[in-house]
Design a protein around this motif. Structure first.
Motif, PDB file in Angstrom:
ATOM      1  N   TYR A 109       0.787  -1.030  -0.029  1.00 44.85           N
ATOM      2  CA  TYR A 109      -0.104  -0.116  -0.022  1.00 44.85           C
ATOM      3  C   TYR A 109       0.740   1.180  -0.146  1.00 44.85           C
ATOM      4  O   TYR A 109       2.115   1.223   0.688  1.00 44.85           O
ATOM      5  CB  TYR A 109      -0.878   0.228   1.501  1.00 44.85           C
ATOM      6  N   ILE A 110       0.385   2.303  -0.836  1.00 45.94           N
ATOM      7  CA  ILE A 110       0.748   3.775  -0.506  1.00 45.94           C
ATOM      8  C   ILE A 110      -0.066   4.544   0.278  1.00 45.94           C
ATOM      9  O   ILE A 110      -0.978   4.556   0.014  1.00 45.94           O
ATOM     10  CB  ILE A 110       0.986   4.313  -1.906  1.00 45.94           C
ATOM     11  N   LEU A 111       0.516   5.120   1.373  1.00 44.86           N
ATOM     12  CA  LEU A 111      -0.174   6.073   2.176  1.00 44.86           C
ATOM     13  C   LEU A 111      -0.219   7.426   1.515  1.00 44.86           C
ATOM     14  O   LEU A 111       1.062   7.760   1.278  1.00 44.86           O
ATOM     15  CB  LEU A 111       0.119   6.130   3.506  1.00 44.86           C
ATOM     16  N   TYR A 112      -1.411   7.872   1.104  1.00 46.19           N
ATOM     17  CA  TYR A 112      -1.262   9.527   0.609  1.00 46.19           C
ATOM     18  C   TYR A 112      -1.959  10.241   1.548  1.00 46.19           C
ATOM     19  O   TYR A 112      -3.262  10.085   1.860  1.00 46.19           O
ATOM     20  CB  TYR A 112      -2.086   9.175  -0.768  1.00 46.19           C
ATOM     21  N   ALA A 113      -1.264  11.446   1.773  1.00 46.73           N
ATOM     22  CA  ALA A 113      -1.845  12.382   2.610  1.00 46.73           C
ATOM     23  C   ALA A 113      -1.696  13.660   2.016  1.00 46.73           C
ATOM     24  O   ALA A 113      -0.831  14.116   1.232  1.00 46.73           O
ATOM     25  CB  ALA A 113      -1.097  12.364   4.011  1.00 46.73           C
ATOM     26  N   ALA A 141       2.915  -1.126  -5.807  1.00 47.63           N
ATOM     27  CA  ALA A 141       2.216  -1.032  -4.915  1.00 47.63           C
ATOM     28  C   ALA A 141       0.947  -1.442  -5.591  1.00 47.63           C
ATOM     29  O   ALA A 141       0.591  -1.361  -6.869  1.00 47.63           O
ATOM     30  CB  ALA A 141       2.160   0.413  -4.486  1.00 47.63           C
ATOM     31  N   GLU A 142      -0.133  -1.879  -4.872  1.00 42.88           N
ATOM     32  CA  GLU A 142      -1.257  -2.415  -5.418  1.00 42.88           C
ATOM     33  C   GLU A 142      -2.544  -1.665  -4.770  1.00 42.88           C
ATOM     34  O   GLU A 142      -3.646  -1.905  -5.081  1.00 42.88           O
ATOM     35  CB  GLU A 142      -1.565  -3.970  -5.253  1.00 42.88           C
ATOM     36  N   SER A 185      -8.382   1.349 -10.879  1.00 37.44           N
ATOM     37  CA  SER A 185      -9.310   0.274 -10.088  1.00 37.44           C
ATOM     38  C   SER A 185     -10.109  -0.673 -10.746  1.00 37.44           C
ATOM     39  O   SER A 185      -9.930  -2.103 -10.746  1.00 37.44           O
ATOM     40  CB  SER A 185     -10.105   0.956  -9.148  1.00 37.44           C
ATOM     41  N   GLN A 186     -10.726  -0.088 -11.901  1.00 39.05           N
ATOM     42  CA  GLN A 186     -11.490  -1.090 -12.828  1.00 39.05           C
ATOM     43  C   GLN A 186     -10.659  -2.205 -13.352  1.00 39.05           C
ATOM     44  O   GLN A 186     -11.033  -3.281 -13.764  1.00 39.05           O
ATOM     45  CB  GLN A 186     -12.389  -0.335 -13.666  1.00 39.05           C
ATOM     46  N   GLN A 187      -9.500  -1.600 -13.912  1.00 38.92           N
ATOM     47  CA  GLN A 187      -8.452  -2.879 -14.710  1.00 38.92           C
ATOM     48  C   GLN A 187      -7.715  -3.539 -13.503  1.00 38.92           C
ATOM     49  O   GLN A 187      -7.090  -4.736 -14.064  1.00 38.92           O
ATOM     50  CB  GLN A 187      -7.234  -1.871 -15.162  1.00 38.92           C
ATOM     51  N   GLY A 188      -8.038  -3.345 -12.337  1.00 37.22           N
ATOM     52  CA  GLY A 188      -7.274  -4.356 -11.137  1.00 37.22           C
ATOM     53  C   GLY A 188      -6.152  -3.899 -10.859  1.00 37.22           C
ATOM     54  O   GLY A 188      -5.216  -4.686 -10.278  1.00 37.22           O
ATOM     55  N   THR A 189      -5.418  -2.766 -11.461  1.00 36.16           N
ATOM     56  CA  THR A 189      -4.216  -2.335 -11.002  1.00 36.16           C
ATOM     57  C   THR A 189      -4.018  -1.820  -9.613  1.00 36.16           C
ATOM     58  O   THR A 189      -3.176  -2.099  -8.988  1.00 36.16           O
ATOM     59  CB  THR A 189      -3.865  -0.871 -12.060  1.00 36.16           C
ATOM     60  N   ILE A 190      -5.113  -1.109  -9.192  1.00 33.58           N
ATOM     61  CA  ILE A 190      -5.335  -0.928  -7.925  1.00 33.58           C
ATOM     62  C   ILE A 190      -6.359  -1.625  -7.314  1.00 33.58           C
ATOM     63  O   ILE A 190      -7.544  -2.182  -7.825  1.00 33.58           O
ATOM     64  CB  ILE A 190      -5.976   0.783  -7.674  1.00 33.58           C
ATOM     65  N   LYS A 191      -5.983  -2.598  -6.477  1.00 35.30           N
ATOM     66  CA  LYS A 191      -6.813  -3.616  -5.843  1.00 35.30           C
ATOM     67  C   LYS A 191      -7.464  -3.341  -4.744  1.00 35.30           C
ATOM     68  O   LYS A 191      -8.352  -4.025  -4.221  1.00 35.30           O
ATOM     69  CB  LYS A 191      -5.795  -4.884  -5.500  1.00 35.30           C
ATOM     70  N   ASP A 192      -6.976  -2.254  -4.026  1.00 34.52           N
ATOM     71  CA  ASP A 192      -7.683  -1.636  -2.680  1.00 34.52           C
ATOM     72  C   ASP A 192      -7.445  -0.240  -2.574  1.00 34.52           C
ATOM     73  O   ASP A 192      -6.385   0.130  -2.549  1.00 34.52           O
ATOM     74  CB  ASP A 192      -7.309  -2.811  -1.575  1.00 34.52           C
ATOM     75  N   ILE A 193      -8.535   0.426  -2.086  1.00 32.15           N
ATOM     76  CA  ILE A 193      -8.312   1.960  -1.399  1.00 32.15           C
ATOM     77  C   ILE A 193      -9.039   1.921  -0.210  1.00 32.15           C
ATOM     78  O   ILE A 193     -10.280   1.520  -0.172  1.00 32.15           O
ATOM     79  CB  ILE A 193      -8.922   2.863  -2.426  1.00 32.15           C
ATOM     80  N   GLN A 194      -8.273   1.961   0.799  1.00 30.42           N
ATOM     81  CA  GLN A 194      -8.783   1.861   2.113  1.00 30.42           C
ATOM     82  C   GLN A 194      -8.667   3.537   2.850  1.00 30.42           C
ATOM     83  O   GLN A 194      -7.801   4.009   2.778  1.00 30.42           O
ATOM     84  CB  GLN A 194      -7.774   1.163   3.023  1.00 30.42           C
ATOM     85  N   THR A 195      -9.816   4.062   3.192  1.00 32.81           N
ATOM     86  CA  THR A 195      -9.944   5.135   3.778  1.00 32.81           C
ATOM     87  C   THR A 195     -10.451   4.893   5.148  1.00 32.81           C
ATOM     88  O   THR A 195     -10.662   3.868   5.738  1.00 32.81           O
ATOM     89  CB  THR A 195     -11.020   6.361   3.179  1.00 32.81           C
ATOM     90  N   SER A 196     -10.672   5.884   5.946  1.00 34.94           N
ATOM     91  CA  SER A 196     -11.115   5.967   7.350  1.00 34.94           C
ATOM     92  C   SER A 196     -12.535   5.593   7.586  1.00 34.94           C
ATOM     93  O   SER A 196     -12.914   5.059   8.477  1.00 34.94           O
ATOM     94  CB  SER A 196     -10.777   7.138   8.036  1.00 34.94           C
ATOM     95  N   GLU A 197     -13.229   5.717   6.434  1.00 36.65           N
ATOM     96  CA  GLU A 197     -14.674   5.555   6.449  1.00 36.65           C
ATOM     97  C   GLU A 197     -15.103   3.938   5.721  1.00 36.65           C
ATOM     98  O   GLU A 197     -15.850   3.491   6.171  1.00 36.65           O
ATOM     99  CB  GLU A 197     -15.423   6.469   5.636  1.00 36.65           C
ATOM    100  N   ARG A 198     -14.437   3.658   4.822  1.00 43.01           N
ATOM    101  CA  ARG A 198     -14.820   2.468   3.944  1.00 43.01           C
ATOM    102  C   ARG A 198     -13.590   1.938   3.155  1.00 43.01           C
ATOM    103  O   ARG A 198     -12.428   2.584   3.050  1.00 43.01           O
ATOM    104  CB  ARG A 198     -15.912   2.561   3.143  1.00 43.01           C
ATOM    105  N   TYR A 227     -12.656   0.414  -0.781  1.00 41.76           N
ATOM    106  CA  TYR A 227     -13.136   0.545  -2.181  1.00 41.76           C
ATOM    107  C   TYR A 227     -12.436  -0.497  -3.100  1.00 41.76           C
ATOM    108  O   TYR A 227     -11.208  -0.617  -3.050  1.00 41.76           O
ATOM    109  CB  TYR A 227     -13.019   1.774  -2.983  1.00 41.76           C
ATOM    110  N   LEU A 228     -13.116  -1.544  -3.436  1.00 44.76           N
ATOM    111  CA  LEU A 228     -12.482  -2.710  -4.223  1.00 44.76           C
ATOM    112  C   LEU A 228     -12.945  -2.626  -5.855  1.00 44.76           C
ATOM    113  O   LEU A 228     -13.801  -2.071  -5.943  1.00 44.76           O
ATOM    114  CB  LEU A 228     -12.980  -4.057  -3.715  1.00 44.76           C
ATOM    115  N   PRO A 229     -12.083  -3.280  -6.377  1.00 47.58           N
ATOM    116  CA  PRO A 229     -12.114  -3.235  -7.974  1.00 47.58           C
ATOM    117  C   PRO A 229     -13.646  -3.794  -8.567  1.00 47.58           C
ATOM    118  O   PRO A 229     -14.353  -3.377  -9.310  1.00 47.58           O
ATOM    119  CB  PRO A 229     -10.954  -3.731  -8.676  1.00 47.58           C
ATOM    120  N   GLU A 230     -13.870  -4.795  -7.548  1.00 45.27           N
ATOM    121  CA  GLU A 230     -15.357  -5.437  -7.890  1.00 45.27           C
ATOM    122  C   GLU A 230     -16.358  -4.836  -7.499  1.00 45.27           C
ATOM    123  O   GLU A 230     -17.468  -5.276  -7.816  1.00 45.27           O
ATOM    124  CB  GLU A 230     -15.152  -6.932  -7.604  1.00 45.27           C
ATOM    125  N   ASP A 231     -16.174  -3.580  -6.671  1.00 45.18           N
ATOM    126  CA  ASP A 231     -17.264  -2.825  -6.046  1.00 45.18           C
ATOM    127  C   ASP A 231     -18.054  -2.280  -7.438  1.00 45.18           C
ATOM    128  O   ASP A 231     -17.563  -1.870  -8.449  1.00 45.18           O
ATOM    129  CB  ASP A 231     -16.775  -1.820  -5.271  1.00 45.18           C
TER     130      ASP A 231
END
Length: 135
Positions: free
Chosen positions: A6-10, A73-74, A98-111, A113-117
């Motif tokens: 993962y990459i943490l982005y602030a 990173a994924e 994300s839709q291409q599966g390059t980003i497999k997960d985005i995690q925020t403080s609230e929820r 986000y997955l490619p299959e969402d």
């Protein structure tokens, strides 16, 4: 099995501390705690004080995208989805990767986000971030 990286982005939009909801340091510590709780492997932390109103304005965002495209990173972990983008061009990059599966997960403080969402939630939240900046 490889552990996802993962990459943490602030990001904060300006140097005006009074206008910021959560400082860069607070974003990082909040997301680091979530990463620790979820056993997420953070391989890089990017921070920047730049507006996301217009595309091509954030060099650290561009470096993060390049790392993701190169498979270094994924996943992304960030405080809120609006930290990633407030414009439709950058939102489109994130959604496409994300839709291409390059980003497999985005995690925020609230929820999470997955490619299959269904892309609707991401698009609505990105659209709200864009409308906020337009208003």
């Amino acid at each position: 099995m490889d552990i996802m990286k993962y990459i943490l982005y602030a990001r904060k939009s300006s140097e005006d501390k009074g206008r910021q909801i959560l400082s860069l340091e607070s974003q990082i510590s909040t997301m680091q705690k979530i990463a620790d709780d979820l056993s997420l492997n953070i391989v890089k932390v990017f921070t920047e004080s730049k507006s996301a109103k217009k595309p091509d304005n954030r060099p650290m965002f561009d470096k993060m995208i390049k790392m993701l495209e190169l498979g270094e990173a994924e996943g992304i972990i960030c405080w809120k989805i609006d930290r990633l983008s407030r414009n439709p061009v950058d939102s489109g990059k994130i959604l496409w990767l994300s839709q291409q599966g390059t980003i497999k997960d985005i995690q925020t403080s609230e929820r999470r986000y997955l490619p299959e969402d269904n892309a609707l939630i991401f698009n609505v939240e990105s659209g709200m971030a864009n409308q906020y900046i337009r208003d």
